[in-house]
Design an enzyme around this catalytic site. Structure first.
Site, short mmCIF file in Angstrom:
data_model
loop_
_atom_site.label_atom_id
_atom_site.label_comp_id
_atom_site.label_asym_id
_atom_site.label_seq_id
_atom_site.Cartn_x
_atom_site.Cartn_y
_atom_site.Cartn_z
CG ASP A 41 7.55 55.85 56.07
OD1 ASP A 41 7.30 56.49 55.10
OD2 ASP A 41 6.90 55.86 57.15
N GLY A 42 8.72 55.62 52.67
CA GLY A 42 8.25 55.17 51.48
C GLY A 42 6.78 55.16 51.34
CD GLU A 43 3.46 54.48 55.87
OE1 GLU A 43 2.80 55.82 56.09
OE2 GLU A 43 3.61 53.64 56.63
CG HIS A 133 -3.11 32.82 25.96
ND1 HIS A 133 -3.51 32.79 24.58
CD2 HIS A 133 -2.70 31.45 26.38
CE1 HIS A 133 -3.02 31.54 24.25
NE2 HIS A 133 -2.52 30.90 25.37
CG ASP A 173 3.71 34.45 21.86
OD1 ASP A 173 2.68 34.93 21.28
OD2 ASP A 173 4.29 34.85 22.70
CE LYS A 198 6.62 33.32 24.34
NZ LYS A 198 6.32 34.79 24.41
NE ARG A 200 7.74 33.77 28.77
CZ ARG A 200 8.28 34.59 28.52
NH1 ARG A 200 9.65 34.67 29.08
NH2 ARG A 200 8.13 35.47 27.74
CG ASP A 225 3.69 39.65 21.35
OD1 ASP A 225 2.46 39.39 21.62
OD2 ASP A 225 4.45 39.05 21.78
C1 R5P Z 1 3.27 36.85 26.17
O1 R5P Z 1 2.84 35.62 25.35
C2 R5P Z 1 3.28 38.31 25.80
O2 R5P Z 1 2.47 38.15 24.65
C3 R5P Z 1 4.85 38.42 25.25
O3 R5P Z 1 5.02 37.69 23.97
C4 R5P Z 1 5.42 38.28 26.06
O4 R5P Z 1 5.21 38.71 27.59
C5 R5P Z 1 6.93 38.87 25.79
O5 R5P Z 1 7.73 38.83 27.01
P1 R5P Z 1 9.49 39.10 26.57
O6 R5P Z 1 9.68 40.13 25.99
O7 R5P Z 1 10.21 39.10 28.05
O8 R5P Z 1 10.02 37.82 25.76
#
Ligand code: R5P
Length: 300
Positions: A41-43, A133, A173, A198, A200, A225
């Site tokens: 059942d996934g448990e 952030h 970003d 950036k 989103r 990143d």
């Molecule tokens: C968000 O600001 C993170 O630092 C990454 O830039 C972000 O999560 C990357 O997501 P994705 O690869 O889907 O663009």
């Protein structure tokens, strides 16, 4: 880290045996396996060693996090019942850190709630490049628990410096700025660096812009990143850098989630090499964070 019983073993699930073994060796302690059975059942049913030492390190990275969080919620109290007095979670990738505010009324701030849940079960949490952030430190969302936030950015920078002459480090970003700067400082001389902006609009819909004054012509650009998920942010930055005359675009990230066809997407955008740390297991892993983790856990 604050003092307490020294790590006496590394407790780990089978799917992280490689990293767990390396960490156990670095700490000179035994590896203690957690057996995991999934019922129809996934448990989950977990079985830990019948007796644990007072100091226990539990390794669990949280990529594909949901099942793993449930397993941790069972494993942590079980470890205490079996003898652990000081329980340290080593979590090379800490999930749920990007939802750090309510972007729309009613949205749950997952960062605070997941971090709080872990803080309530562990004496300390050691992680690498959590996405912080809008908060100053991980400690802010982990009350009553020692939160240790390590960075692999310098390791990424040192790796890039070995692979690429005179790189231009570029963040996709504004949020990548601390990592880009730290990676640039790990190059000698300090590498040229900049960050895109950036916006989103959805999971796979990002609008990226290069810094207006940036000259990419004939440069070896390396995108840096903390985390790549769909790869959309990196792909968008790659297309812009290529269109602006970059000679090459490579990628170096701490957390290689690369979901679905992310790598194919990056290749078609014009990315050459892709490098990452082993915080998240992936074919691009070239840098191990085990020494970083072991140093943080240190001798008691
Ligand atoms: C968000 O600001 C993170 O630092 C990454 O830039 C972000 O999560 C990357 O997501 P994705 O690869 O889907 O663009």
């Amino acid at each position: 880290m604050s003092r307490g019983p020294a790590p006496g073993c590394v407790l780990a699930f089978d799917d992280e045996r490689g990293t767990a073994l390396a960490l156990a060796r670095a700490l000179d302690v035994p590896l203690a396996p957690i057996e995991c059975h999934r019922f129809p059942d996934g448990e989950l049913k977990l079985r830990l060693p019948a007796a644990l030492p007072p100091g226990v390190v539990l390794l669990r990275g949280l990529h594909r996090p949901n099942d793993k969080l449930v397993a941790l919620m069972i494993a942590a109290p079980a470890a205490r019942e079996l003898g652990a007095q000081r329980l340290v979670l080593v979590c090379p990738y800490l999930a749920y850190m990007r939802q750090d505010i309510a972007f729309a009324p009613g949205e749950a701030v997952s960062q605070r709630h997941i971090a709080g849940l872990l803080a309530s079960r562990f004496d300390a949490v050691v992680t690498v490049d959590p996405h912080l952030h809008r908060i100053a430190s991980l400690q802010q969302v982990m009350p009553g628990c020692e939160a240790v936030s390590l960075s692999a950015a310098a390791l990424l920078g040192a790796w890039v410096a070995q692979q690429v002459a005179d790189p231009l480090l570029l963040g996709p970003d504004e949020e990548s700025a601390p990592w880009v700067l730290e990676a640039a400082r790990a190059c000698s001389p300090v590498a040229d660096n900049a960050c895109c902006t950036k916006q989103r609009h959805g999971d796979r819909d990002v609008r990226v812009a290069l810094p207006p004054a940036l000259d990419c012509r004939d440069r070896a650009v390396v995108l840096i990143d903390d985390v790549a998920s769909t790869g959309g942010s990196l792909a968008a930055a790659t297309r812009l850098a290529r269109a602006a005359g970059a000679r090459s675009v490579d990628v170096a990230v701490t957390h290689a989630l690369f979901v679905g066809d992310a790598v194919t997407e990056l290749r078609s955008a014009g990315v050459g090499r892709i490098w990452s740390t082993d915080c998240v297991p992936h074919a691009s892993n070239v840098i191990t964070v085990v020494p970083l983790l072991a140093a943080a856990l240190g001798p008691a």
